[in-house]
Design a protein around this motif. Structure first.
Motif, PDB file in Angstrom:
ATOM      1  N   GLU A   1      29.259  42.363  25.239  1.00  0.00           N
ATOM      2  CA  GLU A   1      30.808  41.944  25.227  1.00  0.00           C
ATOM      3  C   GLU A   1      31.463  42.924  25.884  1.00  0.00           C
ATOM      4  OE1 GLU A   1      31.160  40.784  20.331  1.00  0.00           O
ATOM      5  OE2 GLU A   1      30.933  42.900  20.743  1.00  0.00           O
ATOM      6  N   TRP A   2      31.084  44.282  26.053  1.00  0.00           N
ATOM      7  CA  TRP A   2      31.840  45.251  26.887  1.00  0.00           C
ATOM      8  C   TRP A   2      31.786  44.812  28.356  1.00  0.00           C
ATOM      9  CZ3 TRP A   2      35.868  47.557  27.678  1.00  0.00           C
ATOM     10  CH2 TRP A   2      36.130  48.500  28.605  1.00  0.00           C
ATOM     11  N   GLN A   3      30.526  44.315  28.885  1.00  0.00           N
ATOM     12  CA  GLN A   3      30.297  44.246  30.269  1.00  0.00           C
ATOM     13  C   GLN A   3      31.047  42.924  30.671  1.00  0.00           C
ATOM     14  OE1 GLN A   3      25.942  43.466  31.039  1.00  0.00           O
ATOM     15  NE2 GLN A   3      25.691  45.599  30.350  1.00  0.00           N
ATOM     16  N   HIS A   4      31.324  41.987  29.947  1.00  0.00           N
ATOM     17  CA  HIS A   4      32.046  40.876  29.980  1.00  0.00           C
ATOM     18  C   HIS A   4      33.563  41.341  30.373  1.00  0.00           C
ATOM     19  CE1 HIS A   4      33.887  36.934  29.678  1.00  0.00           C
ATOM     20  NE2 HIS A   4      34.485  37.179  28.487  1.00  0.00           N
ATOM     21  N   ILE A   5      34.097  42.004  29.384  1.00  0.00           N
ATOM     22  CA  ILE A   5      35.339  42.556  29.488  1.00  0.00           C
ATOM     23  C   ILE A   5      35.789  43.345  30.557  1.00  0.00           C
ATOM     24  CG2 ILE A   5      36.862  44.140  28.495  1.00  0.00           C
ATOM     25  CD1 ILE A   5      36.077  43.352  25.515  1.00  0.00           C
ATOM     26  N   GLU A   6      34.426  44.340  31.010  1.00  0.00           N
ATOM     27  CA  GLU A   6      34.691  45.213  32.027  1.00  0.00           C
ATOM     28  C   GLU A   6      34.658  44.303  33.408  1.00  0.00           C
ATOM     29  OE1 GLU A   6      31.234  47.650  32.902  1.00  0.00           O
ATOM     30  OE2 GLU A   6      32.408  49.380  33.353  1.00  0.00           O
ATOM     31  N   ARG A   7      33.706  43.523  33.678  1.00  0.00           N
ATOM     32  CA  ARG A   7      34.008  42.648  34.826  1.00  0.00           C
ATOM     33  C   ARG A   7      35.235  41.756  34.934  1.00  0.00           C
ATOM     34  NH1 ARG A   7      28.229  41.343  33.998  1.00  0.00           N
ATOM     35  NH2 ARG A   7      28.761  39.225  33.308  1.00  0.00           N
ATOM     36  N   GLY A   8      35.556  41.248  33.885  1.00  0.00           N
ATOM     37  CA  GLY A   8      37.172  40.598  33.876  1.00  0.00           C
ATOM     38  C   GLY A   8      38.061  41.473  34.081  1.00  0.00           C
ATOM     39  N   VAL A   9      38.206  42.775  33.585  1.00  0.00           N
ATOM     40  CA  VAL A   9      39.237  43.556  34.007  1.00  0.00           C
ATOM     41  C   VAL A   9      39.289  44.018  35.583  1.00  0.00           C
ATOM     42  CG1 VAL A   9      40.384  45.903  33.583  1.00  0.00           C
ATOM     43  CG2 VAL A   9      39.598  44.351  31.774  1.00  0.00           C
ATOM     44  N   VAL A  10      38.114  44.149  36.051  1.00  0.00           N
ATOM     45  CA  VAL A  10      38.086  44.625  37.444  1.00  0.00           C
ATOM     46  C   VAL A  10      38.672  43.515  38.277  1.00  0.00           C
ATOM     47  CG1 VAL A  10      36.473  45.318  39.290  1.00  0.00           C
ATOM     48  CG2 VAL A  10      36.126  46.235  37.382  1.00  0.00           C
ATOM     49  N   GLN A  11      38.118  42.257  37.983  1.00  0.00           N
ATOM     50  CA  GLN A  11      38.469  41.104  38.691  1.00  0.00           C
ATOM     51  C   GLN A  11      40.104  40.935  38.648  1.00  0.00           C
ATOM     52  OE1 GLN A  11      38.157  37.275  36.736  1.00  0.00           O
ATOM     53  NE2 GLN A  11      37.043  36.308  38.690  1.00  0.00           N
ATOM     54  N   ARG A  12      40.676  40.940  37.506  1.00  0.00           N
ATOM     55  CA  ARG A  12      41.922  40.854  37.390  1.00  0.00           C
ATOM     56  C   ARG A  12      42.604  41.924  38.242  1.00  0.00           C
ATOM     57  NH1 ARG A  12      43.635  37.523  32.952  1.00  0.00           N
ATOM     58  NH2 ARG A  12      45.845  37.967  33.301  1.00  0.00           N
ATOM     59  N   VAL A  13      42.371  43.278  38.046  1.00  0.00           N
ATOM     60  CA  VAL A  13      43.059  44.278  38.901  1.00  0.00           C
ATOM     61  C   VAL A  13      43.023  43.973  40.273  1.00  0.00           C
ATOM     62  CG1 VAL A  13      43.006  46.732  39.417  1.00  0.00           C
ATOM     63  CG2 VAL A  13      42.485  45.900  36.906  1.00  0.00           C
ATOM     64  N   THR A  14      41.603  43.564  40.476  1.00  0.00           N
ATOM     65  CA  THR A  14      41.523  43.446  42.066  1.00  0.00           C
ATOM     66  C   THR A  14      42.353  42.225  42.636  1.00  0.00           C
ATOM     67  OG1 THR A  14      39.184  43.951  41.876  1.00  0.00           O
ATOM     68  CG2 THR A  14      39.750  42.890  43.815  1.00  0.00           C
ATOM     69  N   ALA A  15      42.495  41.181  41.869  1.00  0.00           N
ATOM     70  CA  ALA A  15      43.357  40.129  42.400  1.00  0.00           C
ATOM     71  C   ALA A  15      44.818  40.669  42.180  1.00  0.00           C
ATOM     72  CB  ALA A  15      43.112  38.839  41.376  1.00  0.00           C
ATOM     73  N   LEU A  16      45.317  41.264  41.532  1.00  0.00           N
ATOM     74  CA  LEU A  16      46.592  41.816  41.268  1.00  0.00           C
ATOM     75  C   LEU A  16      47.096  42.671  42.324  1.00  0.00           C
ATOM     76  CD1 LEU A  16      47.166  42.362  37.408  1.00  0.00           C
ATOM     77  CD2 LEU A  16      48.240  40.673  38.721  1.00  0.00           C
ATOM     78  N   ASN A  17      45.913  43.452  42.854  1.00  0.00           N
ATOM     79  CA  ASN A  17      46.558  44.340  44.056  1.00  0.00           C
ATOM     80  C   ASN A  17      46.355  43.568  45.075  1.00  0.00           C
ATOM     81  OD1 ASN A  17      46.769  47.366  43.110  1.00  0.00           O
ATOM     82  ND2 ASN A  17      44.624  47.304  42.557  1.00  0.00           N
ATOM     83  N   LEU A  18      45.601  42.667  45.317  1.00  0.00           N
ATOM     84  CA  LEU A  18      45.857  41.746  46.404  1.00  0.00           C
ATOM     85  C   LEU A  18      47.144  40.908  46.467  1.00  0.00           C
ATOM     86  CD1 LEU A  18      41.913  40.688  46.714  1.00  0.00           C
ATOM     87  CD2 LEU A  18      43.311  42.015  48.579  1.00  0.00           C
ATOM     88  N   LEU A  19      47.420  40.636  45.233  1.00  0.00           N
ATOM     89  CA  LEU A  19      48.641  39.893  44.967  1.00  0.00           C
ATOM     90  C   LEU A  19      49.830  40.535  45.629  1.00  0.00           C
ATOM     91  CD1 LEU A  19      50.565  37.350  44.088  1.00  0.00           C
ATOM     92  CD2 LEU A  19      50.269  38.930  41.879  1.00  0.00           C
ATOM     93  N   LEU A  20      49.836  41.985  45.192  1.00  0.00           N
ATOM     94  CA  LEU A  20      50.946  42.714  45.549  1.00  0.00           C
ATOM     95  C   LEU A  20      50.931  43.157  47.017  1.00  0.00           C
ATOM     96  CD1 LEU A  20      50.685  45.192  42.337  1.00  0.00           C
ATOM     97  CD2 LEU A  20      52.629  43.824  43.123  1.00  0.00           C
ATOM     98  N   ASP A  21      49.695  43.329  47.667  1.00  0.00           N
ATOM     99  CA  ASP A  21      49.748  43.421  49.067  1.00  0.00           C
ATOM    100  C   ASP A  21      50.226  42.486  50.009  1.00  0.00           C
ATOM    101  OD1 ASP A  21      48.607  45.516  51.200  1.00  0.00           O
ATOM    102  OD2 ASP A  21      47.546  43.421  51.711  1.00  0.00           O
ATOM    103  N   ASP A  22      49.845  41.188  49.255  1.00  0.00           N
ATOM    104  CA  ASP A  22      50.462  39.989  49.963  1.00  0.00           C
ATOM    105  C   ASP A  22      51.977  39.913  49.830  1.00  0.00           C
ATOM    106  OD1 ASP A  22      50.577  37.620  51.261  1.00  0.00           O
ATOM    107  OD2 ASP A  22      49.848  36.584  49.531  1.00  0.00           O
ATOM    108  N   LEU A  23      52.261  40.111  48.530  1.00  0.00           N
ATOM    109  CA  LEU A  23      53.692  40.024  48.311  1.00  0.00           C
ATOM    110  C   LEU A  23      54.579  40.908  49.296  1.00  0.00           C
ATOM    111  CD1 LEU A  23      54.125  39.287  44.510  1.00  0.00           C
ATOM    112  CD2 LEU A  23      54.289  37.696  46.272  1.00  0.00           C
TER     113      LEU A  23
END
Lengths: 474, 346
Positions: A83-105
């Motif tokens: 369960e934790w691995q699933h959450i951990e990978r999902g959180v890393v994915q979101r943070v990565t995408a949000l940082n790319l979004l901010l850099d782009d914006l």
């Protein structure tokens, strides 16, 4: 006859974190064998210890300052390793995408030009900071500390409600709750291998060094707090201690020649990185709110000149706007070319006329949230709302639709919780904390918040929420 | 690299130490007055405690008479009185809250629990027979804090400011204590009048010095010897001499260990104070007037505090326009009121 902890416990059809969990059965067995009076007595002692330790937030009223603890529920919430691995990978994915979004914006705004996000949603947003346009931050790490609010639905599926990308709080309770469990319930933890959480401060320091304008191990890091009267002051103390850095207030800092210094007994001392627990608005009265007494005049100049690192970066509020959150699946696909690992909750942006119509027609079945609020304020939960509350909500929606989103009411999972000497099901959520410098690390587990009022779905501490220790099994 | 102390934290730790020291002294004085300080008619003089704290004005604004109840309430439980024990401990806790990243957890927890305990004091606790145990408890809680600090507080710059605050306050308290009895010393070279012996015993007990005094002057008790003991004894931990020496030691260690260049004004005041204490005899002091001498010492201590503020706490210098002005700059009340200081914008 002695009553035992789980005797007569009934989750009433909700997904129960303890009973449905595939996790180590020993915790369940130990709780099942523990007299409820024993649990209550030790939980009471633990709460008293929290009070004496000053692990509290302060509530101010007419000349009086009252220290309150965040209520601590002694029955832990357990996540097994997959369960934790699933959450951990999902959180890393979101943070990565949000940082790319901010850099782009804050640079090319390709995502707006490609029509994936409506431009007015970003450029007209109060949390968008034009001052950051064209400013680059090391490793594109805008959100150095992220708290992702995750719930579990009736089928046991984890769903992200929102990301907190400004100054998420609560991590101190994660660690203090664990220490309290170790002290008060060593027998519950015996021989159950848990993922450790004690290196949070170390990971923070690493990330702060990653975003420092200089490198080489001599970085002067500080934690910037609004001061002792802030309700989260304990957490600021906690973090400064865990990181081993000075806890400063705005009045301790001064900017000269676009460089930031703190006032020490030996004079001015240069500062390289600031972990700030002050919102953008209050950071620099020259750049933002001129009435701010908490900030440092000239700080933005020093930041834009590249002379100081600030965590989280200025302007991250745009990434945790609830309306932007609705686009997360598209944002993740756009930047990472991946499907989201963690499910979200279907979200209607009421700025869209079709969505507004739908929301108004199904008001009594939806949750309606203002887009820019935090702390559980301003939320209307349709199924639980009175007629008058629904009418009031309807009026607000019609008056300012762009300020609201709506989501279906998720049937949150429950966990057994000690309430007035009996163990009852109460709704919980989970806020894992991700720390990002050159890479992203997620602290195992996170803050489990529990809504102590019967039937309540709002877990925020300002609204009668408590917390639990969160176990991630090896 | 985080060893450089914030100016604000230096000030907080200095006042933390002063507040704890102050509360301990006040508890001891109240307890001795409750227990021992009866005159020949069996009357206890509570007004002297008000005088000692230079609180005549604020006390008389609240109370018509210096009765036991009024004075005890004023100094023990009156949160509105900035010189009360509850106010001192509340101030200490506020300072400690700012300092929490630097304090040991044990220091913080003890002070936090102590502060919460004081909030539970009820009327009944102040009744005769209950008051003395309560004051003992308060005194011991302060001493516990001091002991925990000694045993757990990290020895960096903050520790030196703690010691500076502790010994400056203690020196100040000793001069005030002696000052309350100066009128009994007017020309008093001989033995104490029989009626006054109890008062001198009480004075020594207030400074926790009765038995130490007895060991040194086993056969005599004259007012001059008491004054000499409290001012000049090199081994008594509350004598002015010893306190000044501790302040000097802490200050010079602080400066040399951390290569601090500021604070020359403080060093000069300390040199001056030591020179005075080394050059003058108790007879000279008594013939010149004890009260004036004590007054001068208190002004020196105030000047040292002001020097520390300007050199290390980032406080602006007071306008340099004469003695009168500089005396106004830091009144006794302000010295005892870190909260008022914190609310300013200095």
């Amino acid at each position: 006859m002695v009553k035992l902890v789980l005797q007569g416990y009934d989750p009433k059809g909700f997904y129960c974190e303890l009973l449905n969990s595939a996790a180590d059965p020993r915790l369940r067995e130990r709780l099942a064998a523990m007299p409820i009076g024993d649990l209550a007595r030790r939980a009471g002692d633990a709460e008293e210890a929290l009070y004496n330790l000053g692990i509290t937030f302060t509530v101010y009223s007419d000349n009086d300052a009252i220290d309150r603890i965040l209520p601590f529920d002694a029955i832990p919430r357990v996540l097994c390793s997959h369960e934790w691995q699933h959450i951990e990978r999902g959180v890393v994915q979101r943070v990565t995408a949000l940082n790319l979004l901010l850099d782009d914006l804050y640079h090319e705004q390709k995502i707006l030009r490609d029509g994936v996000l409506p431009a007015e949603l970003i450029l007209g947003n109060a949390n968008y900071r034009p001052a950051m346009q064209g400013v680059s931050v090391p490793h594109k790490a805008y959100i150095n500390i992220c708290g992702t609010d995750i719930v579990r639905d009736a089928d046991g599926v984890f769903r992200v409600l929102e990301d907190n990308a400004r100054t998420p709080s609560g991590v101190s309770y994660v660690i203090e709750n664990r220490h309290m469990m170790l002290r008060a319930f060593p027998d519950l933890l015996e021989d159950i291998p848990l993922r450790g959480i004690d290196d949070y401060g170390l990971k923070l320091v690493e990330a702060m060094c990653d975003i420092a304008p200089v490198s080489g191990g001599e970085e002067q890091i500080v934690l910037l707090s609004p001061g002792v009267y802030n309700s989260a002051y304990f957490e600021h103390v906690f973090l400064a201690r865990e990181m081993g850095v000075p806890l400063v207030e705005g009045r301790d800092l001064i900017v000269q020649d676009d460089r930031v210094y703190m006032r020490t007994i030996a004079g001015m001392r240069r500062i390289d990185v600031i972990y700030r627990r002050i919102n953008d608005d209050f950071l620099d009265p020259e750049a933002f709110r001129p009435d701010s007494m908490l900030g440092v005049p000239g700080l933005m100049r020093a930041y834009l000149a590249g002379n100081v690192g600030i965590a989280n970066a200025v302007g991250t509020g745009i990434a945790d706007d609830k309306a932007v959150c609705a686009y997360m699946p598209r944002i993740i696909r756009y930047y990472l070319d991946e499907d989201p690992l963690l499910a979200g909750v279907e979200t209607q942006n009421c700025r869209d006329p079709e969505s507004l119509r739908y929301t108004l027609a199904h008001l009594d079945r939806l949750v309606i949230k203002p887009v820019g609020e935090a702390g559980g304020y301003g939320i209307t939960i349709g199924p639980l709302a009175s007629r008058a509350e629904l009418d009031e909500c309807r009026a607000k929606l019609v008056a300012d639709p762009a300020n609201y989103i709506s989501q279906p009411c998720v049937s949150l999972s429950v966990a057994p919780t000690l309430i007035d000497g009996a163990v009852r099901p109460r709704h919980v959520d989970l806020r894992p904390f991700a720390v990002t410098g050159a890479s992203t690390w997620v602290m195992p587990g996170g803050l489990t918040r529990v809504a102590l009022r019967e039937g309540s779905l709002i877990v925020n501490s300002s609204q009668g929420g408590g917390s639990k220790d969160t176990w991630v099994l090896e | 690299m985080s060893s450089s102390l914030l100016a604000r934290n230096a000030e907080d730790v200095f006042w933390l130490a002063r507040s704890i020291e102050r509360a301990e002294n006040l508890a001891r004085i109240l307890e001795v007055n409750e227990t021992f300080a009866r005159d020949s008619r069996g009357v206890r003089n509570w007004l002297s405690i008000v005088q000692l704290n230079a609180d005549m004005e604020s006390f008389s604004a609240k109370h018509a008479t210096p009765s036991a109840d009024n004075v005890i309430g004023f100094y023990l439980t009156d949160v509105g009185n900035p010189t009360s024990i509850v106010a001192a401990i509340a101030n200490a806790r506020e300072n400690a809250r700012s300092l929490r990243p630097l304090l040991s957890t044990e220091m913080w927890v003890q002070l936090n629990v102590f502060h919460n305990r004081l909030k539970t004091i009820e009327c009944d606790d102040l009744a005769p027979g209950n008051l003395s145990p309560l004051l003992t408890e308060i005194k011991e809680a302060c001493q516990t804090f001091t002991g925990i600090t000694e045993g757990t507080f990290y020895r960096d710059q903050a520790w030196y400011f703690y010691r500076l605050g502790q010994y400056i306050e203690r020196a100040d308290q000793t001069t005030r204590l002696l000052d309350t009895k100066y009128h009994l010393l007017a020309g008093g070279r001989g033995g104490a009048a029989p009626a006054e012996v109890g008062q001198w015993h009480a004075l020594l007990r207030s400074a926790s010095g009765y038995h130490a005094f007895r060991r040194i002057y086993s056969s005599r008790l004259t007012p001059a010897l008491v004054a000499e003991f409290l001012l000049f004894n090199p081994s008594f931990p509350r004598s002015l001499f010893l306190c000044v020496r501790e302040v000097e030691n802490a200050f010079s260690e602080l400066k040399s260990r951390y290569a601090l260049r500021q604070g020359n004004g403080v060093a000069e005041h300390l040199d001056g104070l030591r020179a005075i204490l080394g050059a003058v005899s108790i007879e000279e002091i008594l013939s010149g007037g004890l009260h004036d001498f004590l007054d001068m010492l208190q002004l020196r201590l105030i000047a040292i505090t002001r020097g520390l503020s300007e050199a290390f706490f980032g406080r602006r210098a007071a306008p340099a326009s004469g003695q009168q002005q500089s005396q106004n700059w830091l009144t006794n009340e302000q010295l005892a009121m870190p909260l008022q200081r914190a609310s300013g914008d200095g």
